[in-house]
Design an enzyme around this catalytic site. Structure first.
Site, PDB file in Angstrom:
ATOM      1  N   LEU A  55       0.832  -1.212   0.000  1.00  0.00           N
ATOM      2  CA  LEU A  55       0.000   0.000   0.000  1.00  0.00           C
ATOM      3  C   LEU A  55       0.864   1.257   0.000  1.00  0.00           C
ATOM      4  O   LEU A  55       0.349   2.375  -0.062  1.00  0.00           O
ATOM      5  CB  LEU A  55      -0.901   0.018   1.238  1.00  0.00           C
ATOM      6  CG  LEU A  55      -2.024  -1.028   1.278  1.00  0.00           C
ATOM      7  CD1 LEU A  55      -2.660  -1.062   2.654  1.00  0.00           C
ATOM      8  CD2 LEU A  55      -3.078  -0.740   0.210  1.00  0.00           C
ATOM      9  N   LYS A  76      14.782  -6.467   5.902  1.00  0.00           N
ATOM     10  CA  LYS A  76      14.943  -5.376   6.880  1.00  0.00           C
ATOM     11  C   LYS A  76      16.236  -5.469   7.704  1.00  0.00           C
ATOM     12  O   LYS A  76      16.734  -4.445   8.163  1.00  0.00           O
ATOM     13  CB  LYS A  76      13.734  -5.319   7.820  1.00  0.00           C
ATOM     14  CG  LYS A  76      12.478  -4.808   7.146  1.00  0.00           C
ATOM     15  CD  LYS A  76      11.361  -4.609   8.145  1.00  0.00           C
ATOM     16  CE  LYS A  76      10.099  -4.179   7.435  1.00  0.00           C
ATOM     17  NZ  LYS A  76       9.020  -3.816   8.371  1.00  0.00           N
ATOM     18  N   ASP A  82       9.039   2.123  11.498  1.00  0.00           N
ATOM     19  CA  ASP A  82       7.907   1.301  11.947  1.00  0.00           C
ATOM     20  C   ASP A  82       7.543   1.636  13.397  1.00  0.00           C
ATOM     21  O   ASP A  82       6.369   1.804  13.730  1.00  0.00           O
ATOM     22  CB  ASP A  82       8.264  -0.193  11.867  1.00  0.00           C
ATOM     23  CG  ASP A  82       8.261  -0.716  10.437  1.00  0.00           C
ATOM     24  OD1 ASP A  82       7.479  -0.203   9.615  1.00  0.00           O
ATOM     25  OD2 ASP A  82       9.053  -1.632  10.140  1.00  0.00           O
ATOM     26  N   GLY A  97       3.816 -12.146  21.221  1.00  0.00           N
ATOM     27  CA  GLY A  97       4.741 -12.459  20.131  1.00  0.00           C
ATOM     28  C   GLY A  97       6.179 -12.152  20.513  1.00  0.00           C
ATOM     29  O   GLY A  97       6.445 -11.367  21.444  1.00  0.00           O
ATOM     30  N   ALA A 110       8.536  -8.297  14.540  1.00  0.00           N
ATOM     31  CA  ALA A 110       7.662  -7.160  14.858  1.00  0.00           C
ATOM     32  C   ALA A 110       7.595  -6.950  16.366  1.00  0.00           C
ATOM     33  O   ALA A 110       7.746  -5.824  16.863  1.00  0.00           O
ATOM     34  CB  ALA A 110       6.268  -7.398  14.284  1.00  0.00           C
ATOM     35  N   ARG A 154       4.570 -18.206  22.177  1.00  0.00           N
ATOM     36  CA  ARG A 154       4.417 -19.669  22.127  1.00  0.00           C
ATOM     37  C   ARG A 154       5.729 -20.337  22.547  1.00  0.00           C
ATOM     38  O   ARG A 154       5.740 -21.222  23.381  1.00  0.00           O
ATOM     39  CB  ARG A 154       4.008 -20.067  20.702  1.00  0.00           C
ATOM     40  CG  ARG A 154       3.819 -21.535  20.495  1.00  0.00           C
ATOM     41  CD  ARG A 154       3.306 -21.799  19.107  1.00  0.00           C
ATOM     42  NE  ARG A 154       4.198 -21.258  18.073  1.00  0.00           N
ATOM     43  CZ  ARG A 154       3.967 -21.341  16.770  1.00  0.00           C
ATOM     44  NH1 ARG A 154       2.862 -21.917  16.334  1.00  0.00           N
ATOM     45  NH2 ARG A 154       4.817 -20.839  15.900  1.00  0.00           N
ATOM     46  N   LEU A 197       8.784 -20.108  24.684  1.00  0.00           N
ATOM     47  CA  LEU A 197       9.295 -19.344  25.836  1.00  0.00           C
ATOM     48  C   LEU A 197      10.742 -18.915  25.600  1.00  0.00           C
ATOM     49  O   LEU A 197      11.138 -17.813  25.970  1.00  0.00           O
ATOM     50  CB  LEU A 197       9.177 -20.189  27.110  1.00  0.00           C
ATOM     51  CG  LEU A 197       9.802 -19.588  28.374  1.00  0.00           C
ATOM     52  CD1 LEU A 197       9.126 -18.266  28.753  1.00  0.00           C
ATOM     53  CD2 LEU A 197       9.719 -20.558  29.559  1.00  0.00           C
ATOM     54  N   LEU A 213      -1.312  -5.237  15.403  1.00  0.00           N
ATOM     55  CA  LEU A 213      -0.481  -4.681  14.325  1.00  0.00           C
ATOM     56  C   LEU A 213      -1.023  -5.076  12.954  1.00  0.00           C
ATOM     57  O   LEU A 213      -0.679  -4.471  11.946  1.00  0.00           O
ATOM     58  CB  LEU A 213       0.976  -5.142  14.445  1.00  0.00           C
ATOM     59  CG  LEU A 213       1.731  -4.789  15.727  1.00  0.00           C
ATOM     60  CD1 LEU A 213       3.232  -5.015  15.535  1.00  0.00           C
ATOM     61  CD2 LEU A 213       1.486  -3.358  16.168  1.00  0.00           C
TER      62      LEU A 213
HETATM   63  P1  ATR Z   1       7.073 -11.008  12.208  1.00  0.00           P
HETATM   64  O1  ATR Z   1       8.260 -10.553  11.454  1.00  0.00           O
HETATM   65  O2  ATR Z   1       5.734 -10.594  11.615  1.00  0.00           O
HETATM   66  O3  ATR Z   1       7.150 -10.700  13.653  1.00  0.00           O
HETATM   67  P2  ATR Z   1       7.903 -13.700  12.740  1.00  0.00           P
HETATM   68  O4  ATR Z   1       9.253 -13.164  13.093  1.00  0.00           O
HETATM   69  O5  ATR Z   1       7.810 -14.913  11.888  1.00  0.00           O
HETATM   70  O6  ATR Z   1       7.022 -12.609  12.039  1.00  0.00           O
HETATM   71  O7  ATR Z   1       7.134 -13.965  14.127  1.00  0.00           O
HETATM   72  C1  ATR Z   1       5.858 -14.549  14.178  1.00  0.00           C
HETATM   73  C2  ATR Z   1       5.327 -14.499  15.609  1.00  0.00           C
HETATM   74  O8  ATR Z   1       4.014 -15.091  15.622  1.00  0.00           O
HETATM   75  C3  ATR Z   1       6.148 -15.325  16.617  1.00  0.00           C
HETATM   76  O9  ATR Z   1       6.048 -14.715  17.872  1.00  0.00           O
HETATM   77  C4  ATR Z   1       5.429 -16.668  16.595  1.00  0.00           C
HETATM   78  O10 ATR Z   1       5.596 -17.450  17.753  1.00  0.00           O
HETATM   79  P3  ATR Z   1       6.873 -18.471  17.901  1.00  0.00           P
HETATM   80  O11 ATR Z   1       8.054 -17.592  18.174  1.00  0.00           O
HETATM   81  O12 ATR Z   1       6.558 -19.338  19.055  1.00  0.00           O
HETATM   82  O13 ATR Z   1       6.963 -19.192  16.588  1.00  0.00           O
HETATM   83  C5  ATR Z   1       3.994 -16.215  16.506  1.00  0.00           C
HETATM   84  N1  ATR Z   1       3.123 -17.243  15.962  1.00  0.00           N
HETATM   85  C6  ATR Z   1       2.993 -17.611  14.666  1.00  0.00           C
HETATM   86  N2  ATR Z   1       2.070 -18.586  14.531  1.00  0.00           N
HETATM   87  C7  ATR Z   1       1.611 -18.851  15.794  1.00  0.00           C
HETATM   88  C8  ATR Z   1       0.620 -19.742  16.340  1.00  0.00           C
HETATM   89  N3  ATR Z   1      -0.083 -20.546  15.541  1.00  0.00           N
HETATM   90  N4  ATR Z   1       0.410 -19.715  17.662  1.00  0.00           N
HETATM   91  C9  ATR Z   1       1.108 -18.895  18.471  1.00  0.00           C
HETATM   92  N5  ATR Z   1       2.033 -18.014  18.025  1.00  0.00           N
HETATM   93  C10 ATR Z   1       2.289 -17.998  16.709  1.00  0.00           C
END
Ligand code: ATR
Length: 290
Positions: A21, A71, A107, A131, A135, A156, A158, A227
């Site tokens: 966008l 990035k 950002d 998360g 991000a 998810r 720890l 977000l």
């Molecule tokens: P971004 O750059 O958008 O932050 P990313 O670095 O791939 O994308 O991070 C994705 C986030 O979504 C992570 O915190 C991930 O949790 P994990 O670190 O445990 O993988 C979380 N996430 C993605 N799918 C998930 C799910 N089904 N349940 C819980 N958390 C999820």
């Protein structure tokens, strides 16, 4: 748009860039401000980022945005990096300077300005951050550097939550990010929080899910900020609203990261009135009518 010999070019490098966008944000700004500037997407293949930067400089581009997956990778090709972007470890805006590009992260200031424009404060807040990916890591930096009182960072995995919390606490010299496993959410204190949803769960096209479904969790949230902006009413937002909280999507963050980039490229301030006009164009494009 009247392109002539004086037209300056800005653009976006990433892969994919086809659904962006950003051209709408920057070309609307250029048109409304009567700037002779055009913004175009550039699809850059894996392994080509550094040559893309050299080419962009040689072609006298005024500035670039950088999106997934470059990035972090782009940082090694820059002449200078702004302090905040260096700390976050991610650059999404490049500004042409003598001899190369300087990298910034817009950002996070974009999220801050978006939240401020809704009257949401980070300073002094008890917060939940969902998360620990790229991000969320950046949001954690923002919260720590803007003096949130405490941020429970739930993920998810720890291990990832601990790694992000440890790094952010160390780099900001504050001890405010508390890592927790997502499954331990019932152990959160009995109080109300500002929550930021920074996982990819709920993102189009997989819109049916939120990272936590339990209504008891959402009773602890007075304000929920997702977000994600596609869809514009995520499952997370719906769950927050159902328990009486206020909920926001991420389109204003997208708007303001673009506005801050435009300000850096052109060395000016964009008025709030102008920002609202661009936001209307964005909402229309996304089919959001509220
Ligand atoms: P971004 O750059 O958008 O932050 P990313 O670095 O791939 O994308 O991070 C994705 C986030 O979504 C992570 O915190 C991930 O949790 P994990 O670190 O445990 O993988 C979380 N996430 C993605 N799918 C998930 C799910 N089904 N349940 C819980 N958390 C999820």
């Amino acid at each position: 748009m009247n392109i002539d010999g004086y037209t300056r070019t800005c653009g976006l490098i990433g892969n994919p860039v086809e659904h962006t966008l950003s051209p709408l944000i920057h070309n609307t700004l250029a048109e409304k401000l009567s700037h002779n500037l055009v913004y175009v997407p550039f699809h850059v293949e894996e392994g080509q980022v550094l040559s893309a930067l050299q080419g962009a400089y040689a072609l006298h581009l005024l500035g670039l945005n950088v999106t997934v997956p470059y990035k972090s990778q782009v940082m090694e090709g820059l002449l200078r990096i702004d302090e905040l972007a260096e700390k976050i470890g991610a650059v999404n805006t490049l500004v042409r300077v003598e001899g190369g590009f300087k990298g910034y992260n817009t950002d996070m200031p974009g999220l801050y300005r978006a939240m401020s424009s809704e009257g949401i404060q980070i300073e002094g807040q008890e917060m939940i951050l969902l998360g620990a990916g790229g991000a969320a890591r950046a949001v954690a930096f923002l919260c720590a550097s803007r003096n949130a009182a405490r941020v429970y960072l739930l993920n998810r995995s720890l291990k990832k939550a601990q790694a992000v919390a440890g790094e952010v606490n160390e780099k900001t010299g504050k001890d405010v990010i508390i890592p927790m496993a997502l499954s331990d959410y019932q152990r959160l204190p009995e109080q109300k929080f500002l929550a930021i949803q920074a996982t990819s769960v709920g993102l189009y096209p997989d819109t049916a899910h939120a990272v936590i479904e339990d209504e008891a969790f959402y009773r602890k949230i007075h304000t929920g900020y997702d977000l994600i902006y596609k869809p514009s009413n995520t499952r997370f937002m719906q769950l927050v609203q159902k328990q009486g909280g206020k909920a926001y999507h991420g389109l204003k963050m997208l708007l303001y990261q673009g506005i801050i980039a435009y300000e850096l490229w052109n060395n000016l301030s964009v008025s709030e009135e102008m920002a609202s006009e661009v936001y209307e164009a964005l909402k229309e494009k996304m089919g959001i009518y509220s």
